[in-house]
Design a protein around this motif. Structure first.
Motif, PDB file in Angstrom:
ATOM      1  N   ASP A  91     -30.435   9.843  50.691  1.00 13.16           N
ATOM      2  CA  ASP A  91     -30.952  11.149  51.088  1.00 13.16           C
ATOM      3  C   ASP A  91     -31.327  11.950  49.855  1.00 13.16           C
ATOM      4  N   SER A  92     -32.533  12.507  49.841  1.00 10.92           N
ATOM      5  CA  SER A  92     -32.936  13.376  48.735  1.00 10.92           C
ATOM      6  C   SER A  92     -32.490  14.800  49.044  1.00 10.92           C
ATOM      7  N   LEU A  93     -31.571  15.317  48.234  1.00 10.20           N
ATOM      8  CA  LEU A  93     -31.041  16.661  48.430  1.00 10.20           C
ATOM      9  C   LEU A  93     -31.535  17.626  47.364  1.00 10.20           C
ATOM     10  N   VAL A  94     -32.565  17.243  46.628  1.00  8.34           N
ATOM     11  CA  VAL A  94     -33.054  18.065  45.524  1.00  8.34           C
ATOM     12  C   VAL A  94     -33.619  19.393  46.027  1.00  8.34           C
ATOM     13  N   ALA A  95     -34.572  19.335  46.949  1.00 10.48           N
ATOM     14  CA  ALA A  95     -35.163  20.571  47.474  1.00 10.48           C
ATOM     15  C   ALA A  95     -34.142  21.406  48.251  1.00 10.48           C
ATOM     16  N   PRO A  96     -33.292  20.800  49.111  1.00  8.25           N
ATOM     17  CA  PRO A  96     -32.250  21.589  49.768  1.00  8.25           C
ATOM     18  C   PRO A  96     -31.324  22.301  48.781  1.00  8.25           C
ATOM     19  N   LEU A  97     -30.944  21.608  47.701  1.00  9.61           N
ATOM     20  CA  LEU A  97     -30.069  22.229  46.709  1.00  9.61           C
ATOM     21  C   LEU A  97     -30.777  23.391  46.017  1.00  9.61           C
ATOM     22  N   SER A  98     -32.065  23.235  45.743  1.00  6.58           N
ATOM     23  CA  SER A  98     -32.827  24.308  45.112  1.00  6.58           C
ATOM     24  C   SER A  98     -32.910  25.525  46.033  1.00  6.58           C
ATOM     25  N   LEU A  99     -33.107  25.277  47.330  1.00  5.33           N
ATOM     26  CA  LEU A  99     -33.142  26.378  48.298  1.00  5.33           C
ATOM     27  C   LEU A  99     -31.799  27.095  48.357  1.00  5.33           C
ATOM     28  N   ILE A 100     -30.709  26.333  48.375  1.00  4.49           N
ATOM     29  CA  ILE A 100     -29.375  26.932  48.397  1.00  4.49           C
ATOM     30  C   ILE A 100     -29.110  27.711  47.119  1.00  4.49           C
ATOM     31  N   ASN A 101     -29.577  27.186  46.003  1.00  3.43           N
ATOM     32  CA  ASN A 101     -29.446  27.890  44.726  1.00  3.43           C
ATOM     33  C   ASN A 101     -30.143  29.251  44.795  1.00  3.43           C
ATOM     34  N   ALA A 102     -31.351  29.263  45.383  1.00  2.46           N
ATOM     35  CA  ALA A 102     -32.092  30.516  45.532  1.00  2.46           C
ATOM     36  C   ALA A 102     -31.334  31.497  46.428  1.00  2.46           C
ATOM     37  N   LEU A 103     -30.697  30.982  47.469  1.00  4.67           N
ATOM     38  CA  LEU A 103     -29.921  31.833  48.374  1.00  4.67           C
ATOM     39  C   LEU A 103     -28.732  32.454  47.648  1.00  4.67           C
ATOM     40  N   ILE A 104     -28.050  31.668  46.837  1.00  2.60           N
ATOM     41  CA  ILE A 104     -26.915  32.182  46.065  1.00  2.60           C
ATOM     42  C   ILE A 104     -27.369  33.267  45.095  1.00  2.60           C
ATOM     43  N   VAL A 105     -28.457  33.018  44.395  1.00  4.48           N
ATOM     44  CA  VAL A 105     -28.969  33.988  43.421  1.00  4.48           C
ATOM     45  C   VAL A 105     -29.389  35.277  44.122  1.00  4.48           C
ATOM     46  N   ALA A 106     -30.076  35.155  45.260  1.00 10.00           N
ATOM     47  CA  ALA A 106     -30.537  36.340  45.988  1.00 10.00           C
ATOM     48  C   ALA A 106     -29.360  37.193  46.456  1.00 10.00           C
ATOM     49  N   VAL A 107     -28.336  36.533  46.990  1.00 12.15           N
ATOM     50  CA  VAL A 107     -27.136  37.265  47.411  1.00 12.15           C
ATOM     51  C   VAL A 107     -26.444  37.874  46.202  1.00 12.15           C
ATOM     52  N   GLY A 108     -26.345  37.106  45.125  1.00 10.90           N
ATOM     53  CA  GLY A 108     -25.682  37.580  43.917  1.00 10.90           C
ATOM     54  C   GLY A 108     -26.362  38.791  43.304  1.00 10.90           C
ATOM     55  N   MET A 109     -27.686  38.812  43.315  1.00  9.95           N
ATOM     56  CA  MET A 109     -28.407  39.942  42.739  1.00  9.95           C
ATOM     57  C   MET A 109     -28.177  41.221  43.535  1.00  9.95           C
ATOM     58  N   ARG A 110     -27.947  41.066  44.828  1.00 13.82           N
ATOM     59  CA  ARG A 110     -27.660  42.244  45.658  1.00 13.82           C
ATOM     60  C   ARG A 110     -26.237  42.767  45.425  1.00 13.82           C
ATOM     61  N   LYS A 111     -25.364  41.933  44.873  1.00 11.72           N
ATOM     62  CA  LYS A 111     -23.975  42.340  44.602  1.00 11.72           C
ATOM     63  C   LYS A 111     -23.643  42.184  43.121  1.00 11.72           C
ATOM     64  N   ARG A 112     -24.669  42.366  42.274  1.00 10.24           N
ATOM     65  CA  ARG A 112     -24.479  42.033  40.860  1.00 10.24           C
ATOM     66  C   ARG A 112     -23.437  42.898  40.168  1.00 10.24           C
ATOM     67  N   GLY A 113     -23.253  44.152  40.598  1.00  6.19           N
ATOM     68  CA  GLY A 113     -22.232  44.995  39.984  1.00  6.19           C
ATOM     69  C   GLY A 113     -20.841  44.421  40.181  1.00  6.19           C
ATOM     70  N   GLU A 114     -20.540  44.018  41.419  1.00  5.18           N
ATOM     71  CA  GLU A 114     -19.234  43.435  41.728  1.00  5.18           C
ATOM     72  C   GLU A 114     -19.054  42.088  41.036  1.00  5.18           C
ATOM     73  N   ILE A 115     -20.120  41.289  41.033  1.00 11.25           N
ATOM     74  CA  ILE A 115     -20.031  39.950  40.463  1.00 11.25           C
ATOM     75  C   ILE A 115     -19.817  40.009  38.953  1.00 11.25           C
ATOM     76  N   PHE A 116     -20.439  40.979  38.306  1.00  8.65           N
ATOM     77  CA  PHE A 116     -20.257  41.122  36.856  1.00  8.65           C
ATOM     78  C   PHE A 116     -18.782  41.329  36.531  1.00  8.65           C
ATOM     79  N   LYS A 117     -18.121  42.203  37.304  1.00  7.89           N
ATOM     80  CA  LYS A 117     -16.693  42.450  37.101  1.00  7.89           C
ATOM     81  C   LYS A 117     -15.875  41.196  37.426  1.00  7.89           C
ATOM     82  N   THR A 118     -16.251  40.488  38.492  1.00 16.52           N
ATOM     83  CA  THR A 118     -15.548  39.265  38.876  1.00 16.52           C
ATOM     84  C   THR A 118     -15.587  38.237  37.761  1.00 16.52           C
TER      85      THR A 118
END
Length: 290
Positions: free
Chosen positions: A241-268
């Motif tokens: 199974d090629s999971l390259v594109a799915p992993l890239s999409l999930i990576n984008a989802l993590i980054v998008a969520v993280g940028m919306r909570k970047r103040g909290e994440i920086f402290k974490t």
């Protein structure tokens, strides 16, 4: 759905030319192989020209051979056994220059994923995750690695997070039994689709939870139960199974969520760095010799 297409091709047999009838016969009897053949290869397999194959595709109602090929691929994706996948790998990739071929195919999958993912659905998924009371993540078999990757980084961002263990069907439902309105369920499944993932997604939808499906296409069996569908190309041309594109999409989802909570994440991450340092979590860089 596969049977409908094959039935349509068979029904048109009397309207086709002699060469086109040869193509139709081959597709009906070897659709799992034909779906991954170029027009040139299919023509060579039945003894007709590439242009005859292209005309055949138009004759049965498709806007060119690539459309027919994609339709067959979508319809048989979940039907191929591991042995058939191995056969397809041999036909498509061969034994030479495998590294370059596989990397090129994965690059193409990421490109097609970037073109097809709906920005609106992606943004709505991010909003739902940020507003969730509880977040449940499920991935079974090869998709488990994707679920673990998403959980690993979301665990740095959220306290209200659960990675659903999938060792048995009963255990899956025991872990999501209390799911309800206000919660988010993220099933991750790619061909060959896990039956437990489909059933769990159906159950999650029935509870009123917001379902964010990560899968390969809107033909996926979890699609009808999803509020947001995030599709990544995993066009199978290998027994792996090629999971390259799915992993890239999930990576984008993590980054998008993280940028919306970047103040909290920086402290974490400031706190985590201190913990990692204290408990020797990571290997320390060695001083450079002068």
């Amino acid at each position: 759905m596969t049977q409908d297409l094959l039935t349509k091709i068979s029904a048109m047999n009397g309207k086709l030319s002699k060469g086109q009838r040869l193509i139709a016969h081959y597709i009906v009897n070897h659709y799992e192989r034909a779906a991954f053949m170029t027009a040139q290869k299919l023509g060579a397999a039945v003894g007709v020209s590439e242009s005859t194959v292209v005309r055949f595709a138009y004759e049965i109602g498709f806007d060119g051979y690539p459309r027919l090929q994609r339709a067959l691929q979508e319809l048989i994706r979940n039907r191929l056994t591991s042995a058939q996948r191995m056969e397809v790998t041999s036909d498509q990739i061969g034994e030479s220059n495998i590294l370059q071929k596989v990397l090129s195919l994965d690059i193409e999958r990421i490109r097609r994923t970037a073109e097809s993912v709906s920005p609106e659905s992606f943004s709505a998924a991010v909003d739902a995750i940020l507003d969730a009371q509880e977040i449940y993540i499920l991935g079974i078999r090869s998709s488990a690695s994707l679920a673990n990757f998403l959980y690993f980084y979301f665990n740095h961002i959220f306290k209200n997070l659960r990675l659903v263990s999938a060792s048995s069907a009963s255990e899956v439902f025991e872990q999501i039994y209390h799911m309800g309105k206000g919660d988010v369920f993220i099933p991750i499944t790619f061909p060959r689709y896990s039956r437990r993932s489909i059933k769990a997604t159906e159950f999650a939808k029935s509870t009123g939870a917001h379902v964010i499906g990560i899968t390969d296409s809107d033909h996926s069996p979890i699609a009808p139960y999803c509020d947001n569908l995030l599709c990544a190309r995993s066009d199978m041309v290998s027994f792996v199974d090629s999971l390259v594109a799915p992993l890239s999409l999930i990576n984008a989802l993590i980054v998008a969520v993280g940028m919306r909570k970047r103040g909290e994440i920086f402290k974490t991450y400031q706190d985590l760095e201190n913990i990692w340092e204290e408990y020797d979590v990571y290997e320390k860089p060695q001083p450079t010799a002068q």
